[in-house]
Design an enzyme around this catalytic site. Structure first.
Site, PDB file in Angstrom:
ATOM      1  N   GLU A  41      -4.914  -5.476 -14.998  1.00  0.00           N
ATOM      2  CA  GLU A  41      -3.733  -4.880 -14.378  1.00  0.00           C
ATOM      3  C   GLU A  41      -2.436  -5.623 -14.756  1.00  0.00           C
ATOM      4  OE1 GLU A  41      -5.609  -3.095 -10.274  1.00  0.00           O
ATOM      5  OE2 GLU A  41      -5.480  -5.267 -10.481  1.00  0.00           O
ATOM      6  N   ASP A 233      -9.555   6.498  -9.947  1.00  0.00           N
ATOM      7  CA  ASP A 233     -10.680   7.298  -9.417  1.00  0.00           C
ATOM      8  C   ASP A 233     -10.216   8.039  -8.171  1.00  0.00           C
ATOM      9  OD1 ASP A 233     -11.066   4.183  -8.527  1.00  0.00           O
ATOM     10  OD2 ASP A 233     -11.461   5.553  -6.874  1.00  0.00           O
TER      11      ASP A 233
HETATM   12  N1  SAH Z   1     -16.303  -2.842 -10.531  1.00  0.00           N
HETATM   13  C1  SAH Z   1     -15.155  -3.626 -10.304  1.00  0.00           C
HETATM   14  C2  SAH Z   1     -14.651  -3.267  -8.930  1.00  0.00           C
HETATM   15  C3  SAH Z   1     -13.265  -3.660  -8.720  1.00  0.00           C
HETATM   16  S1  SAH Z   1     -12.783  -3.288  -7.094  1.00  0.00           S
HETATM   17  C4  SAH Z   1     -15.459  -5.088 -10.401  1.00  0.00           C
HETATM   18  O1  SAH Z   1     -16.515  -5.474  -9.921  1.00  0.00           O
HETATM   19  O2  SAH Z   1     -14.690  -5.850 -10.992  1.00  0.00           O
HETATM   20  C5  SAH Z   1     -11.531  -2.174  -7.394  1.00  0.00           C
HETATM   21  C6  SAH Z   1     -10.166  -2.720  -7.619  1.00  0.00           C
HETATM   22  O3  SAH Z   1      -9.347  -1.625  -7.938  1.00  0.00           O
HETATM   23  C7  SAH Z   1      -9.531  -3.359  -6.400  1.00  0.00           C
HETATM   24  O4  SAH Z   1      -8.659  -4.385  -6.785  1.00  0.00           O
HETATM   25  C8  SAH Z   1      -8.820  -2.205  -5.703  1.00  0.00           C
HETATM   26  O5  SAH Z   1      -7.535  -2.556  -5.247  1.00  0.00           O
HETATM   27  C9  SAH Z   1      -8.704  -1.105  -6.760  1.00  0.00           C
HETATM   28  N2  SAH Z   1      -9.402   0.165  -6.468  1.00  0.00           N
HETATM   29  C10 SAH Z   1      -9.549   1.141  -7.393  1.00  0.00           C
HETATM   30  N3  SAH Z   1     -10.254   2.159  -6.885  1.00  0.00           N
HETATM   31  C11 SAH Z   1     -10.553   1.845  -5.599  1.00  0.00           C
HETATM   32  C12 SAH Z   1     -11.291   2.504  -4.583  1.00  0.00           C
HETATM   33  N4  SAH Z   1     -11.873   3.690  -4.786  1.00  0.00           N
HETATM   34  N5  SAH Z   1     -11.424   1.875  -3.383  1.00  0.00           N
HETATM   35  C13 SAH Z   1     -10.853   0.674  -3.175  1.00  0.00           C
HETATM   36  N6  SAH Z   1     -10.180  -0.003  -4.127  1.00  0.00           N
HETATM   37  C14 SAH Z   1     -10.010   0.564  -5.340  1.00  0.00           C
END
Ligand code: SAH
Length: 265
Positions: A41, A233
């Site tokens: 990011e 998403d």
């Molecule tokens: N698979 C990834 C998950 C990251 S969590 C990993 O293990 O590295 C997701 C990150 O993107 C968080 O920082 C959150 O702020 C954002 N985000 C994107 N989609 C999201 C969702 N559906 N729910 C909550 N956070 C989400």
């Protein structure tokens, strides 16, 4: 002797006062703070910035330099409310920060939103903070405290929101830029049922895991802030796959908006 003692006492007191007030003087130079949860990011920002130095504080890297003609500190905190509030607090205590921008990705909640749309938060909230009773969950905010206080939204700086929204329109177009409420919690949301809850209870446009944590600290330090999020998403059953497919482009788009934002300041 008494005189010497008095002079010594005055010198010591002045030294104590100077070192205490020294907390507020972090070198004089003012910076715009930019924080995200993950490297992806801030990647585009780092590529485009002139980085003078990288300092590691509390295990995270703080990139000090200039971007689009502005002095900036860029860092990623790690995922979730704890890491985000720690990252932003460390930044505020280490550097002289005038404004704070959170940049990153989120899950879309409002029906009209699509993957890769941009949401600029007008206000944020902690959707998972409250009281779990026999009759269900009662939303309470973190500040000013649990108990009798009803849930609370943290409001972003109106001027920064307007500038960020205009920058978002320039990058993704009018039909794909929104201003609205963003809901924060320590959970990756991949559930249509919970999306409906966030929509009906909080009028949320998007959900993520850091925005309100950063906001709560900015409010304590009285630093104006804005949260800029691209949808990776729709926070539904397909959220994981969608996130994996779109994190790069969504993370990059928010960075491009941050750069337009900096130019317009
Ligand atoms: N698979 C990834 C998950 C990251 S969590 C990993 O293990 O590295 C997701 C990150 O993107 C968080 O920082 C959150 O702020 C954002 N985000 C994107 N989609 C999201 C969702 N559906 N729910 C909550 N956070 C989400």
């Amino acid at each position: 002797m008494k005189r010497i003692l008095a002079i010594l006492t005055a010198i010591v007191s002045a030294f104590v006062i100077l070192s205490v007030s020294g907390c507020d003087d972090k070198g004089g130079k003012e910076y715009i703070g930019i924080i995200s949860a993950m490297d992806k990011e801030i990647e585009v920002l780092i590529e485009n910035a002139d980085i003078e130095k990288v300092e590691t504080v509390g295990g995270e890297k703080y990139h000090v330099g200039t971007l689009c003609g502005k002095n900036v500190i860029i860092t990623k905190s790690g995922i979730g409310k704890v890491r985000a509030s720690s990252g932003v607090t460390t930044m505020f205590n280490t550097y002289n920060i005038s404004k704070l921008i959170f940049t990153g990705v989120a899950g879309g909640v409002a029906d009209e939103t699509e993957v890769l749309d941009e949401i600029v938060a007008t206000r944020v909230l902690e959707h998972d903070y409250g009281i779990r009773t026999n009759d269900g969950f009662i939303w309470r905010s973190g500040d000013p405290g649990i108990g009798d206080t009803p849930g609370e939204y943290y409001y972003c700086d109106k001027d920064l929101v307007d500038i960020a929204y205009n920058a978002a329109v320039e990058v993704v177009g009018n039909d794909h830029a929104y201003m609205g409420t963003i809901a924060t919690g320590d959970q990756f949301i991949a559930s249509e049922e919970y999306v409906n809850y966030l929509k009906t209870e909080y009028d949320a446009y998007a959900c993520e895991m850091e925005g309100a944590a950063v906001a709560a600290i900015c409010i304590k330090y009285q630093i104006p802030f804005v949260v800029i999020r691209a949808l990776s998403d729709k926070a539904d059953g397909n959220a994981h796959e969608s996130y994996d497919n779109f994190i790069d482009i969504a993370g990059g788009n928010s960075c491009r908006i941050v750069m337009k934002f900096l130019k317009s300041l």
